[in-house]
Design an enzyme around this catalytic site. Structure first.
Site, mmCIF file in Angstrom:
data_model
loop_
_atom_site.group_PDB
_atom_site.id
_atom_site.type_symbol
_atom_site.label_atom_id
_atom_site.label_comp_id
_atom_site.label_asym_id
_atom_site.label_seq_id
_atom_site.Cartn_x
_atom_site.Cartn_y
_atom_site.Cartn_z
ATOM 1 N N GLU A 38 -92.551 -2.635 -70.607
ATOM 2 C CA GLU A 38 -91.369 -1.863 -70.972
ATOM 3 C C GLU A 38 -90.400 -2.758 -71.739
ATOM 4 O O GLU A 38 -90.368 -3.970 -71.551
ATOM 5 C CB GLU A 38 -90.681 -1.277 -69.734
ATOM 6 C CG GLU A 38 -91.424 -0.093 -69.155
ATOM 7 C CD GLU A 38 -90.592 0.722 -68.164
ATOM 8 O OE1 GLU A 38 -89.358 0.530 -68.083
ATOM 9 O OE2 GLU A 38 -91.194 1.563 -67.484
ATOM 10 N N HIS A 100 -84.617 2.427 -73.034
ATOM 11 C CA HIS A 100 -85.782 1.674 -72.575
ATOM 12 C C HIS A 100 -87.025 2.526 -72.781
ATOM 13 O O HIS A 100 -86.930 3.727 -73.034
ATOM 14 C CB HIS A 100 -85.641 1.211 -71.120
ATOM 15 C CG HIS A 100 -85.733 2.293 -70.098
ATOM 16 N ND1 HIS A 100 -84.686 3.132 -69.807
ATOM 17 C CD2 HIS A 100 -86.758 2.680 -69.302
ATOM 18 C CE1 HIS A 100 -85.048 3.975 -68.864
ATOM 19 N NE2 HIS A 100 -86.314 3.736 -68.535
ATOM 20 N N HIS A 102 -90.988 3.960 -71.695
ATOM 21 C CA HIS A 102 -91.876 4.344 -70.596
ATOM 22 C C HIS A 102 -93.291 4.411 -71.163
ATOM 23 O O HIS A 102 -93.471 4.847 -72.308
ATOM 24 C CB HIS A 102 -91.513 5.715 -70.042
ATOM 25 C CG HIS A 102 -90.473 5.697 -68.973
ATOM 26 N ND1 HIS A 102 -90.260 6.783 -68.158
ATOM 27 C CD2 HIS A 102 -89.598 4.748 -68.561
ATOM 28 C CE1 HIS A 102 -89.291 6.507 -67.303
ATOM 29 N NE2 HIS A 102 -88.866 5.270 -67.537
#
Length: 158
Positions: A38, A100, A102
């Site tokens: 990630e 961020h 995933h």
């Protein structure tokens, strides 16, 4: 994959526009392979009434903690960039939120994501909601998270 640049809140009262460079940062960090960790950073931009222009996304630093299913942003580096942009723009460019990745095609926030977003939003000095973006392999998940209560989910504008 093609990420859309313009988005509207579910009530159509708030519009977002991502710069080309911000979308390129997202594309460069998509978790395309099984070994990709990630990634994430801050979202910087300007506010225009209820609307926002996201002009820059910081990239992961050497201090950040990156794993397959977890990203923990450390303040070093990201905050210095945010402060430099804010100072250079005389307060026009500000920290709007966080992004961020995933490792999924169509991302959805985890319980940890939600609790972190609520914590970050509650401690904002300007009392504005926090912009939260999750970058998946094929799509983005975008939500404007207030300090308390339900957030607004965004959809792409054609």
């Amino acid at each position: 994959m093609q990420f859309m640049s313009s988005w509207a809140a579910d009530d159509n009262r708030t519009l977002l526009h991502f710069s080309k460079s911000t979308l390129e940062t997202f594309r460069q960090h998509v978790q395309a392979s099984d070994s990709d960790c990630e990634a994430g950073g801050l979202l910087l931009g300007s506010v225009h009434g209820t609307h926002m222009l996201i002009e820059h996304a910081t990239v992961p630093t050497a201090w950040d903690k990156r794993f397959r299913y977890l990203f923990e942003r450390m303040p070093f580096g990201h905050e210095a960039i945010a402060l430099a942009r804010w100072t250079a723009s005389q307060g026009t460019i500000r920290h709007l939120g966080e992004w961020h990745t995933h490792p999924e095609d169509n991302p959805n926030p985890s319980g940890l994501d939600r609790s972190e977003w609520n914590r970050l939003s509650a401690k904002r000095r300007d009392k504005r909601p926090t912009l939260a973006v999750i970058v998946g392999r094929n799509a983005l998940y975008i939500e404007l998270v207030p300090g308390s209560g339900q957030g607004s989910v965004f959809s792409p504008v054609e």
